[in-house]
Design a protein around this motif. Structure first.
Motif, PDB file in Angstrom:
ATOM      1  N   TRP A 114     -11.860 -14.910 -32.975  1.00 61.77           N
ATOM      2  CA  TRP A 114     -10.923 -14.417 -34.316  1.00 61.77           C
ATOM      3  C   TRP A 114     -10.026 -14.126 -35.033  1.00 61.77           C
ATOM      4  O   TRP A 114      -9.876 -15.726 -35.019  1.00 61.77           O
ATOM      5  CB  TRP A 114     -10.244 -12.941 -32.416  1.00 61.77           C
ATOM      6  N   GLN A 127     -13.032 -10.189 -36.280  1.00 63.67           N
ATOM      7  CA  GLN A 127     -14.044 -11.163 -35.013  1.00 63.67           C
ATOM      8  C   GLN A 127     -15.022 -12.464 -35.858  1.00 63.67           C
ATOM      9  O   GLN A 127     -15.659 -11.515 -37.087  1.00 63.67           O
ATOM     10  CB  GLN A 127     -15.153 -10.022 -34.789  1.00 63.67           C
ATOM     11  N   HIS A 138     -12.623  -5.550 -37.744  1.00 61.59           N
ATOM     12  CA  HIS A 138     -12.726  -5.276 -36.197  1.00 61.59           C
ATOM     13  C   HIS A 138     -11.636  -3.767 -36.464  1.00 61.59           C
ATOM     14  O   HIS A 138     -12.219  -2.412 -35.875  1.00 61.59           O
ATOM     15  CB  HIS A 138     -12.146  -6.514 -35.337  1.00 61.59           C
ATOM     16  N   LEU A 177      -7.323  -7.626 -27.400  1.00 60.45           N
ATOM     17  CA  LEU A 177      -8.106  -7.705 -27.937  1.00 60.45           C
ATOM     18  C   LEU A 177      -9.410  -8.051 -26.822  1.00 60.45           C
ATOM     19  O   LEU A 177      -9.049  -7.932 -25.426  1.00 60.45           O
ATOM     20  CB  LEU A 177      -8.409  -8.837 -28.847  1.00 60.45           C
TER      21      LEU A 177
END
Length: 478
Positions: A114, A127, A138, A177
């Motif tokens: 990430w 991502q 994302h 996340l």
């Protein structure tokens, strides 16, 4: 004729544009006018360097200890446009990808898989592919004005937390996340447990109203369980439970306004340190029986309504970074204001190293062991302890040891003599000059009969400098 030997050295100070640790503080990166370098944190060792021509960098962000770095151009002559994030593979020694935005990049945060890019009024999340440098957008979140590029990611295996500024000033958005992937096992690092921690019983809060003024720092623990915030006032550090949103601690750095540069949690979440433009690193304990200093009048708070200052928790230990004001002022003559070295600027990280104190030569009784656990807040496993490493933007590397014995009933600032500086060190750090002081330190002349007691107090409230070295131009590259 005087034939004595003279040593001649450059009076130009080291200029470090950016210095930052990886999440585990195993390595750190440094950007200078000549390029950038990667160092092993402790023992200090130059791992690799890249000499770049044609411009300078404002950020060099490591992705843990991998060879992938994120570069952002900056300064008077940027190497890359400031609206781009460059993916740099240091093994290949070249760029492998880039992200371009319509405005200047303010901050970058990353973890395995990430990447978070902070812009002036929004944060964009990407991502990353593990096998090859592929990037997929994302999500995107709006924020208030975020000139400092604040964004904090939890990086421990199975952690999920991302903290960014909210849409209103002083608010913090909490985003979860997908869980962070565990690192690959190495000979020096066994594989972490594959079973993730149990899910919380309640749904985590999405927002925390942290301060009335603008945020200056956002810091999360490796696990993402705790969050620390500071504001533009620079007097308080507030610690929050990231799941419930409850404030668990309010710690006072000082009474006068300061520009707080950063906050760092100890890996086991039992302490934190904070540093600012005052040049002093403050260490606070977070345990149930914390050894932080408080005013002797704080005991009256259950009977009287006392000012907030008297009920505050103050740091139990601190260290004042030496400066070279005269040296820098001479070498800065004739330079523009934007080119001058910020001697107060530094970044601090926690490391686990061999203990500097000898182990006990005889078995200890249960009472002695309990007393040592209460008095020694920096000990870990036998022969190991948590220490601090401070990196200054003038090329100084300081390794600090925390006090082994801390008084649990120390008086607060203004009611007792302040802690002094320990002089035990390895190396020759710069000479210390006078600087502005924080509200937690003011000089007072010791009275007769109290000198020995105050000397003991100084020994237990100051960090000890055990090693000093230089990085940057001093290790062979300018």
């Amino acid at each position: 004729m005087n034939l004595a030997r003279h040593s001649i050295s450059s009076i130009s100070p080291i200029r470090v544009f950016d210095a930052r640790f990886d999440p585990a503080c195993e390595i750190f990166t440094a950007a200078t006018p000549a390029g950038f370098a990667v160092y092993r944190t402790c023992p200090l060792e130059l791992v690799r360097k890249r000499e770049l021509t044609g411009g300078t960098l404002s950020m060099v962000v490591p992705l843990h200890t991998s060879s992938l770095l994120f570069l952002v151009g900056g300064g008077r002559s940027p190497l890359y446009p400031p609206n781009k994030v460059i993916f740099w593979d240091d093994i290949l020694g070249t760029e492998v990808a880039e992200l371009e935005f319509r405005e200047r990049v303010r901050g970058v945060a990353c973890r395995r898989g990430w990447l978070v890019v902070a812009l002036r009024r929004r944060v964009v999340i990407f991502q990353l592919s593990v096998d090859e440098p592929q990037v997929r957008r994302h999500a995107e979140y709006d924020t208030c004005e975020n000139l400092r590029g604040l964004a904090a990611l939890a990086t421990a295996p199975h952690s999920t937390l991302l903290a960014i500024p909210g849409r209103q000033m002083g608010h913090v958005q909490l985003i979860h996340l997908p869980p962070c992937a565990p690192p690959p096992p190495t000979p020096n690092r066994p594989a972490p447990p594959l079973k993730p921690p149990p899910a919380p019983n309640k749904r985590p809060v999405p927002m925390i109203i942290a301060h009335d003024s603008a945020l200056t720092t956002l810091t999360v623990t490796l696990s993402g369980r705790l969050l620390a915030t500071t504001s533009s006032r620079g007097t308080l550090v507030r610690v929050w439970d990231a799941y419930s949103g409850n404030k668990t601690r309010e710690l006072r750095r000082g009474t006068d306004k300061a520009d707080i540069y950063g906050v760092a949690f100890r890996p086991d979440e039992r302490e934190l340190c904070v540093w600012s433009d005052k040049g002093t690193v403050h260490i606070f304990a977070l345990g149930a029986n914390a050894a932080n200093r408080q005013s002797s009048l704080s005991q009256l708070s259950q009977y009287l309504s006392l000012p907030k200052y008297l009920s505050s928790e103050w740091s139990y230990a601190q260290y004042r970074i030496p400066t070279q004001s005269a040296h820098i002022s001479i070498s800065s003559a004739g330079k523009q204001e934007g080119e001058r070295v910020d001697e107060e600027r530094c970044v601090v990280g926690w490391i686990e190293a061999e203990s500097t104190a000898p182990l006990p030569s005889r078995p200890q009784s249960p009472g002695e062991r309990a007393q040592n656990r209460r008095s020694s807040v920096s000990s870990t496993a036998a022969g190991r302890e948590f220490q601090l490493v401070a990196l200054t933007y003038t090329g100084g590397w300081y390794r600090l040891v925390l006090p082994k014995i801390v008084s649990l009933s120390g008086a607060g600032p203004g009611l007792a003599s302040p802690p002094g500086r320990s002089t035990s060190m390895a190396g020759s750090p710069p000479r210390q000059h006078a600087r502005s002081t924080s509200g937690s330190s003011n000089m007072s002349r010791p009275d007769k009969g109290k000198g020995k007691e105050r000397d003991k107090e100084k020994e237990t409230t100051d960090c000890t400098l055990v090693e000093f070295r230089r990085y940057g131009r001093w290790d062979g590259w300018a």
